[in-house]
Structures are given as C-alpha cells and as structure tokens.
Design a protein around this motif. Structure first.
Motif, PDB file in Angstrom:
ATOM      1  N   LYS A  60     -66.670 -65.469 -19.797  1.00 10.47           N
ATOM      2  CA  LYS A  60     -65.871 -66.695 -19.740  1.00 10.47           C
ATOM      3  C   LYS A  60     -64.734 -66.520 -18.735  1.00 10.47           C
ATOM      4  CE  LYS A  60     -63.173 -67.969 -23.213  1.00 10.47           C
ATOM      5  NZ  LYS A  60     -62.631 -68.580 -24.446  1.00 10.47           N
ATOM      6  N   ASP A  61     -64.118 -65.344 -18.707  1.00 11.02           N
ATOM      7  CA  ASP A  61     -63.062 -65.083 -17.723  1.00 11.02           C
ATOM      8  C   ASP A  61     -63.607 -65.154 -16.305  1.00 11.02           C
ATOM      9  OD1 ASP A  61     -60.940 -64.818 -19.478  1.00 11.02           O
ATOM     10  OD2 ASP A  61     -61.168 -62.643 -19.669  1.00 11.02           O
ATOM     11  N   GLY A  62     -64.794 -64.607 -16.094  1.00  8.21           N
ATOM     12  CA  GLY A  62     -65.422 -64.681 -14.779  1.00  8.21           C
ATOM     13  C   GLY A  62     -65.703 -66.115 -14.369  1.00  8.21           C
ATOM     14  N   ARG A  64     -52.651 -66.119 -17.278  1.00  5.32           N
ATOM     15  CA  ARG A  64     -52.981 -65.031 -16.356  1.00  5.32           C
ATOM     16  C   ARG A  64     -51.759 -64.420 -15.677  1.00  5.32           C
ATOM     17  NH1 ARG A  64     -58.501 -65.163 -14.643  1.00  5.32           N
ATOM     18  NH2 ARG A  64     -59.631 -65.143 -16.596  1.00  5.32           N
ATOM     19  N   ALA A  65     -50.581 -64.934 -15.931  1.00  7.95           N
ATOM     20  CA  ALA A  65     -49.381 -64.486 -15.215  1.00  7.95           C
ATOM     21  C   ALA A  65     -49.150 -62.987 -15.331  1.00  7.95           C
ATOM     22  CB  ALA A  65     -48.157 -65.241 -15.708  1.00  7.95           C
ATOM     23  N   ASP A  66     -49.444 -62.421 -16.468  1.00  7.82           N
ATOM     24  CA  ASP A  66     -49.187 -61.005 -16.686  1.00  7.82           C
ATOM     25  C   ASP A  66     -50.361 -60.101 -16.333  1.00  7.82           C
ATOM     26  OD1 ASP A  66     -46.670 -61.690 -17.602  1.00  7.82           O
ATOM     27  OD2 ASP A  66     -47.335 -61.851 -19.688  1.00  7.82           O
ATOM     28  N   SER A  67     -51.446 -60.682 -15.840  1.00 11.16           N
ATOM     29  CA  SER A  67     -52.647 -59.880 -15.587  1.00 11.16           C
ATOM     30  C   SER A  67     -52.525 -59.019 -14.336  1.00 11.16           C
ATOM     31  CB  SER A  67     -53.870 -60.792 -15.448  1.00 11.16           C
ATOM     32  OG  SER A  67     -53.843 -61.468 -14.201  1.00 11.16           O
ATOM     33  N   GLY A  68     -51.668 -59.410 -13.413  1.00  8.17           N
ATOM     34  CA  GLY A  68     -51.555 -58.676 -12.165  1.00  8.17           C
ATOM     35  C   GLY A  68     -52.650 -59.011 -11.173  1.00  8.17           C
ATOM     36  N   GLU A  69     -53.605 -59.854 -11.583  1.00  7.38           N
ATOM     37  CA  GLU A  69     -54.693 -60.256 -10.693  1.00  7.38           C
ATOM     38  C   GLU A  69     -54.198 -61.343  -9.752  1.00  7.38           C
ATOM     39  OE1 GLU A  69     -58.380 -61.346 -12.661  1.00  7.38           O
ATOM     40  OE2 GLU A  69     -57.843 -60.046 -14.326  1.00  7.38           O
ATOM     41  N   LEU A  70     -54.438 -61.160  -8.463  1.00  8.61           N
ATOM     42  CA  LEU A  70     -54.084 -62.176  -7.482  1.00  8.61           C
ATOM     43  C   LEU A  70     -55.367 -62.754  -6.898  1.00  8.61           C
ATOM     44  CD1 LEU A  70     -51.159 -60.349  -5.644  1.00  8.61           C
ATOM     45  CD2 LEU A  70     -51.009 -62.052  -7.469  1.00  8.61           C
ATOM     46  N   HIS A 111     -58.614 -77.341 -22.293  1.00 10.21           N
ATOM     47  CA  HIS A 111     -58.349 -76.378 -23.365  1.00 10.21           C
ATOM     48  C   HIS A 111     -57.788 -75.033 -22.923  1.00 10.21           C
ATOM     49  CE1 HIS A 111     -60.469 -79.110 -26.035  1.00 10.21           C
ATOM     50  NE2 HIS A 111     -61.450 -79.156 -25.162  1.00 10.21           N
ATOM     51  N   GLY A 112     -57.647 -74.802 -21.631  1.00 10.90           N
ATOM     52  CA  GLY A 112     -57.209 -73.489 -21.168  1.00 10.90           C
ATOM     53  C   GLY A 112     -58.324 -72.475 -21.280  1.00 10.90           C
ATOM     54  N   ILE A 113     -57.985 -71.247 -20.986  1.00  8.17           N
ATOM     55  CA  ILE A 113     -59.006 -70.196 -21.030  1.00  8.17           C
ATOM     56  C   ILE A 113     -59.320 -69.841 -22.481  1.00  8.17           C
ATOM     57  CG2 ILE A 113     -59.626 -67.860 -20.305  1.00  8.17           C
ATOM     58  CD1 ILE A 113     -57.458 -68.200 -18.063  1.00  8.17           C
ATOM     59  N   ALA A 114     -58.295 -69.551 -23.251  1.00  6.68           N
ATOM     60  CA  ALA A 114     -58.499 -69.113 -24.632  1.00  6.68           C
ATOM     61  C   ALA A 114     -59.156 -70.192 -25.489  1.00  6.68           C
ATOM     62  CB  ALA A 114     -57.172 -68.677 -25.246  1.00  6.68           C
ATOM     63  N   GLY A 115     -58.798 -71.446 -25.260  1.00  2.00           N
ATOM     64  CA  GLY A 115     -59.311 -72.527 -26.096  1.00  2.00           C
ATOM     65  C   GLY A 115     -60.660 -73.067 -25.684  1.00  2.00           C
ATOM     66  N   VAL A 173     -64.107 -70.991 -11.219  1.00  2.00           N
ATOM     67  CA  VAL A 173     -63.578 -72.362 -11.194  1.00  2.00           C
ATOM     68  C   VAL A 173     -62.253 -72.397 -10.438  1.00  2.00           C
ATOM     69  CG1 VAL A 173     -62.569 -74.188 -12.640  1.00  2.00           C
ATOM     70  CG2 VAL A 173     -64.758 -73.152 -13.275  1.00  2.00           C
ATOM     71  N   PHE A 174     -61.368 -71.471 -10.763  1.00  4.71           N
ATOM     72  CA  PHE A 174     -60.043 -71.454 -10.144  1.00  4.71           C
ATOM     73  C   PHE A 174     -60.144 -71.208  -8.642  1.00  4.71           C
ATOM     74  CE2 PHE A 174     -55.897 -69.621  -9.057  1.00  4.71           C
ATOM     75  CZ  PHE A 174     -55.072 -70.630  -9.545  1.00  4.71           C
ATOM     76  N   GLU A 175     -60.964 -70.245  -8.256  1.00  3.69           N
ATOM     77  CA  GLU A 175     -61.111 -69.944  -6.831  1.00  3.69           C
ATOM     78  C   GLU A 175     -61.720 -71.123  -6.077  1.00  3.69           C
ATOM     79  OE1 GLU A 175     -63.172 -66.740  -3.864  1.00  3.69           O
ATOM     80  OE2 GLU A 175     -62.240 -66.010  -5.708  1.00  3.69           O
TER      81      GLU A 175
END
Length: 187
Positions: A51-53, A105-111, A23-27, A58-60
C-alpha cells in the motif's frame, strides 16, 4: 484474452488517488481500491509491492503531472501562482494528497526525487532572475518559491470555518487574489 497490464495499473492508480485523497495512507484500504479499479488486491501487491508503494506511485505521478503542466515562469511569478491555482482547482485531490503526505510521511526521511529536482530547478531559476534584477532580493530564492507555492494553494488549504466566511467567492476572484498577493510580494 490477456489482460492489459498498463490499463490495470492506470485503473489502480486512479482508484488509489481517490482513496488516498479521501482517507490518507493509514485510512485507505486496498480492498476498496481494488474493487473500484475492477482488479484485486494481489495486483496491487504485484505492481506496487505494498500500500505504501502504491501511495508512492500515486504521489510521484501526481507531482510529475503538476511539474509538467505548470512550469515555473520566474519572470512572471504572479501568473505562475495563478496557473498553480488553476491546477489545484482542476485537480482537487492534489492538495489533499500533499497534505496526507506531509502528515503521514514527514518523519520518514524519504524525499521524492521529482519534487526535489523540480524545486531545486525552480530555486535556481528564481536566483538567476534575482541576479539579473528581474525579481527583488528581499526574500532568498527558496523562501520566495515557498511563499508563491503556499499562496497558490491558499484557497484549498483552509479549514471549513474559514471557508464559511468567504463562501460565495467565485473561482475567478480567488485566482485574482492569489495573483495579486504574489505581485505584492514582489514590490
């Protein structure tokens, strides 16, 4: 009886991985994640903050697992691409979560540090192999790495309309296409 915090976190991460892949992050919904993990929403916020955390964790973890399982072989980039392909076949959620990461997350600037460090090391390894003549210099190291990574995920990044054209192509054949395509880059 006290609960095992590590086991709870592992269940939450596994449930979240599947939820985010679908569902992605938002869904995604924390109540569904908590239910599948046999936990509760409060535990998600306790361990991951939001949820973002949770998505970040999960991603890391997914990236760390990939980096550890598939180290680069700059002297054999075709086989490296084949091993990445194998990893994606064995863990189909990887490409889905990576796509959601790019989309949301592309526009978040978070790497993500583990990804940045891994890619930097891979680019340096390719540059070193190019400097000693083990790899061609037609592409700069960062471009060559990007091409190898994208070719390894070729089969999992297609739209259903393309997949319908190649339906029936077995896994071994798909892997060989990846390996051969990367080998062609190096000629």
């Amino acid at each position: 009886m006290p609960r095992d915090a590590e086991a709870t976190q592992a269940r939450l991460l596994a449930a979240a991985r599947d939820e985010f892949a679908a569902h992605g992050i938002a869904g995604s919904r924390v109540d569904r994640i908590a239910a599948v993990a046999q936990s509760n929403k409060a535990q998600i916020y306790h361990y991951f903050g939001s949820k973002d955390g949770l998505f970040n964790a999960v991603f890391e973890a997914m990236c760390r697992e990939t980096v550890d399982a598939v180290p680069i072989s700059p002297d054999d980039l075709p086989e490296y691409a084949g091993r990445l392909f194998d990893s994606y076949e064995q863990r189909p959620w990887v490409q889905r979560i990576a796509t959601w990461h790019r989309l949301e997350r592309a526009d978040s600037g978070e790497l993500v540090d583990v990804v940045l460090a891994s890619n930097t090391a891979k680019v340096n390894a390719i540059a070193e192999a190019q400097a000693r003549g083990a790899l061609p210099t037609r592409f700069p190291p960062h471009v060559l790495l990007g091409l190898v990574i994208h070719l390894s995920g070729f089969w999992t990044a297609n739209i259903p309309e393309f997949d319908a054209l190649v339906d029936g192509t077995d896994t071994r054949t798909r892997r060989q296409v990846v390996v051969d395509a990367v080998a062609a880059l190096l000629t």
